[in-house]
Scaffold this motif. Structure first.
Motif, PDB file in Angstrom:
ATOM      1  N   ILE A   1      12.716  12.076   8.137  1.00  0.00           N
ATOM      2  CA  ILE A   1      12.903  13.307   8.920  1.00  0.00           C
ATOM      3  C   ILE A   1      13.478  12.981  10.297  1.00  0.00           C
ATOM      4  CG2 ILE A   1      11.699  15.237  10.055  1.00  0.00           C
ATOM      5  CD1 ILE A   1       9.571  15.042   7.786  1.00  0.00           C
ATOM      6  N   LEU A   2      12.905  11.984  10.962  1.00  0.00           N
ATOM      7  CA  LEU A   2      13.311  11.691  12.342  1.00  0.00           C
ATOM      8  C   LEU A   2      14.697  11.064  12.442  1.00  0.00           C
ATOM      9  CD1 LEU A   2      10.095  10.249  14.041  1.00  0.00           C
ATOM     10  CD2 LEU A   2      11.348  12.305  14.710  1.00  0.00           C
TER      11      LEU A   2
ATOM     12  N   PRO B   1       3.699   8.714   3.916  1.00  0.00           N
ATOM     13  CA  PRO B   1       3.946   9.477   5.155  1.00  0.00           C
ATOM     14  C   PRO B   1       4.772   8.709   6.187  1.00  0.00           C
ATOM     15  CG  PRO B   1       1.616   8.862   4.970  1.00  0.00           C
ATOM     16  CD  PRO B   1       2.256   8.528   3.664  1.00  0.00           C
ATOM     17  N   ILE B   2       4.690   7.375   6.196  1.00  0.00           N
ATOM     18  CA  ILE B   2       5.507   6.598   7.142  1.00  0.00           C
ATOM     19  C   ILE B   2       6.984   6.753   6.769  1.00  0.00           C
ATOM     20  CG2 ILE B   2       6.013   4.285   8.040  1.00  0.00           C
ATOM     21  CD1 ILE B   2       3.085   3.517   7.481  1.00  0.00           C
TER      22      ILE B   2
ATOM     23  N   LEU C   1       5.042   1.261  15.902  1.00  0.00           N
ATOM     24  CA  LEU C   1       4.219   1.097  14.696  1.00  0.00           C
ATOM     25  C   LEU C   1       4.876   0.070  13.763  1.00  0.00           C
ATOM     26  CD1 LEU C   1       2.679   3.848  12.382  1.00  0.00           C
ATOM     27  CD2 LEU C   1       3.982   1.972  11.437  1.00  0.00           C
TER      28      LEU C   1
ATOM     29  N   TYR D   1       3.416  -3.576  12.797  1.00  0.00           N
ATOM     30  CA  TYR D   1       3.007  -3.739  11.390  1.00  0.00           C
ATOM     31  C   TYR D   1       3.674  -4.999  10.814  1.00  0.00           C
ATOM     32  CZ  TYR D   1       1.992  -1.765   6.628  1.00  0.00           C
ATOM     33  OH  TYR D   1       1.537  -1.508   5.355  1.00  0.00           O
TER      34      TYR D   1
ATOM     35  N   ASP E   1       0.304   4.360  -0.838  1.00  0.00           N
ATOM     36  CA  ASP E   1      -0.192   5.668  -0.374  1.00  0.00           C
ATOM     37  C   ASP E   1       0.005   5.847   1.132  1.00  0.00           C
ATOM     38  OD1 ASP E   1      -2.228   3.835   0.246  1.00  0.00           O
ATOM     39  OD2 ASP E   1      -3.841   5.278  -0.105  1.00  0.00           O
ATOM     40  N   SER E   2      -0.235   4.790   1.911  1.00  0.00           N
ATOM     41  CA  SER E   2      -0.001   4.921   3.359  1.00  0.00           C
ATOM     42  C   SER E   2       1.496   4.830   3.675  1.00  0.00           C
ATOM     43  CB  SER E   2      -0.809   3.875   4.146  1.00  0.00           C
ATOM     44  OG  SER E   2      -0.601   2.577   3.645  1.00  0.00           O
TER      45      SER E   2
ATOM     46  N   ASP F   1       8.287   9.237   4.950  1.00  0.00           N
ATOM     47  CA  ASP F   1       8.662  10.654   5.144  1.00  0.00           C
ATOM     48  C   ASP F   1       9.005  10.919   6.612  1.00  0.00           C
ATOM     49  OD1 ASP F   1       8.147  11.086   2.488  1.00  0.00           O
ATOM     50  OD2 ASP F   1       6.278  12.209   2.793  1.00  0.00           O
ATOM     51  N   LEU F   2       8.153  10.427   7.500  1.00  0.00           N
ATOM     52  CA  LEU F   2       8.356  10.639   8.932  1.00  0.00           C
ATOM     53  C   LEU F   2       9.686  10.020   9.389  1.00  0.00           C
ATOM     54  CD1 LEU F   2       7.223  11.593  11.681  1.00  0.00           C
ATOM     55  CD2 LEU F   2       6.009   9.410  11.843  1.00  0.00           C
TER      56      LEU F   2
ATOM     57  N   ARG G   1       0.869  -1.186   0.000  1.00  0.00           N
ATOM     58  CA  ARG G   1       0.000   0.000   0.000  1.00  0.00           C
ATOM     59  C   ARG G   1       0.904   1.234   0.000  1.00  0.00           C
ATOM     60  NH1 ARG G   1      -5.195   2.136   3.668  1.00  0.00           N
ATOM     61  NH2 ARG G   1      -5.384   3.912   2.258  1.00  0.00           N
TER      62      ARG G   1
END
Lengths: 190, 182
Positions: free
Chosen positions: A33-34, A26-27, A143, A147, A22-23, A29-30, A20
């Motif tokens: 960044i972190l 952001p995972i 998470l 997952y 699309d979800s 991207d986060l 998937r």
């Protein structure tokens, strides 16, 4: 066996992120960044947080992958092993020890973090931002761990697999590869 | 009292994404994609999974806000939410949703405990691959949000009316990154 059909050549998290997209965005991207963005914590220190949380959740895939990344970034394999198995005697600064203790509390439950554990970090020089980032990295790896294991994703047993993955996440980072992952179809290391 | 210097009177996750907007942006995007965009599960069902997992993690802010959003989205059947939070196995919901909530519960407790039999049962009750995937990812995502919100001891309103308003906003506007008040 994964609980849903996932491609054989993408064990662990990658097959899920490709299932998937699309979800996954952001995972990814986060995480970029972190773990790779601007921070007063080194990339190696941040990978230690990811490793200690994944180890606490007994997520073999994530623990092995982020240990490989931490080892590359820190230039030794002893530090991460000690952090995971004997934090009190690990060769890290008192500030890092206090932050890693907070991370292990977050792994158990958000409510497990105490004012004392925060004070310990502050006394040893941690900033608000370092405490914030430690908690969010620890939460993010809960998470990931849940997952990966909740979907029964495949966990390679060959240590070479994690060396290659560690190389990829320390050089390329966490963004999706532009060319996708089809080139890994010929990869026989599982 | 929050453990770090957050904007006063701003509750829960909102205070955290205002504190660090660059990480807040993907966090809100993830919530929007998982809870509002394309999925075989209804928005109400997905909010219910979020509230259920948050309740098991004992995260008051996330439980109350997502329960309020689920009540708003369930409309006339808003009581379903309270039945599920109290005793999902006997709640007036489909067998499919019950078996997905069971999986979500295992993900919350220890994700390694999700078994092939649990997944098989969900399939027998009509769940597709995507239902199973989205349930596991929503459950895992709320294990992150709950830890972020409680791990930094963010402000948790005690007035239930405040959550009702939040639930309506979440049900109508979705997840829009809040801006710092100036």
């Amino acid at each position: 066996m994964p609980h849903i059909p996932l491609p054989d050549h993408l064990p662990g998290i990658t097959g899920l992120l490709e299932y998937r997209v699309d979800s996954a965005k952001p995972i990814r991207d986060l995480t970029q960044i972190l773990l790779r963005g601007e921070s007063t914590l080194s990339e190696g220190e941040r990978e230690l947080i990811a490793s200690v949380v994944s180890h606490g959740n007994a997520c073999k895939f994530c623990a092995a992958a982020h240990t490989a990344a931490a080892d590359i970034l820190l230039g030794d394999s002893e530090t991460c092993e000690m952090v995971k198995n004997d934090l009190e005697n690990a060769p890290v600064s008192p500030k890092m020890k206090a932050l890693l203790r907070i991370a292990t509390l977050v792994q158990k439950s958000g409510k497990a973090v105490t004012q004392e554990s925060i004070n310990e970090a502050l006394t040893n020089g941690a900033t608000d931002r370092e405490i914030h980032d430690t908690v969010l990295i620890a939460a993010l790896f809960c998470l990931y761990n849940k997952y990966v294991d909740g979907m029964g994703s495949a966990t390679p047993t060959d240590p070479k697999f994690y060396l290659t993955l560690g190389e990829r996440i320390t050089t390329h980072g966490y963004s999706r590869l532009k060319e996708g992952y089809d080139h890994l179809k010929n990869n026989t290391i599982h | 009292m929050p453990y770090i210097d957050l904007e006063k009177d701003v509750p829960g996750i909102r205070s955290l994404v205002i504190y660090r907007p660059d990480t807040g942006k993907p966090l809100y995007e993830l919530a929007q994609i998982l809870l509002r965009e394309d999925s075989p599960l209804s928005q109400a069902e997905r909010e219910l999974i979020a509230a259920f997992v948050s309740s098991r993690n004992d995260c008051t802010f996330c439980t109350c806000s997502h329960a309020a959003a689920a009540r708003y989205l369930y409309k006339d059947e808003s009581k379903t939410v309270d039945f599920v939070l109290n005793d999902y196995e006997n709640a007036p919901i489909s067998e499919k949703l019950k078996s997905l909530l069971k999986i979500a519960g295992f993900v919350q407790a220890d994700a390694r405990t999700v078994t092939a039999q649990d997944v098989e049962m969900a399939r027998k009750n009509g769940a597709t691959d995507r239902d199973i995937h989205d349930t596991v990812l929503i459950a895992a995502t709320f294990c992150m949000f709950n830890r972020y919100v409680d791990g930094l001891a963010t402000f948790t309103p005690t007035n239930l009316k405040a959550y009702e308003l939040m639930g309506e906003r979440m049900g109508t506007l979705g997840y829009v990154l809040p801006q710092k008040s100036t």
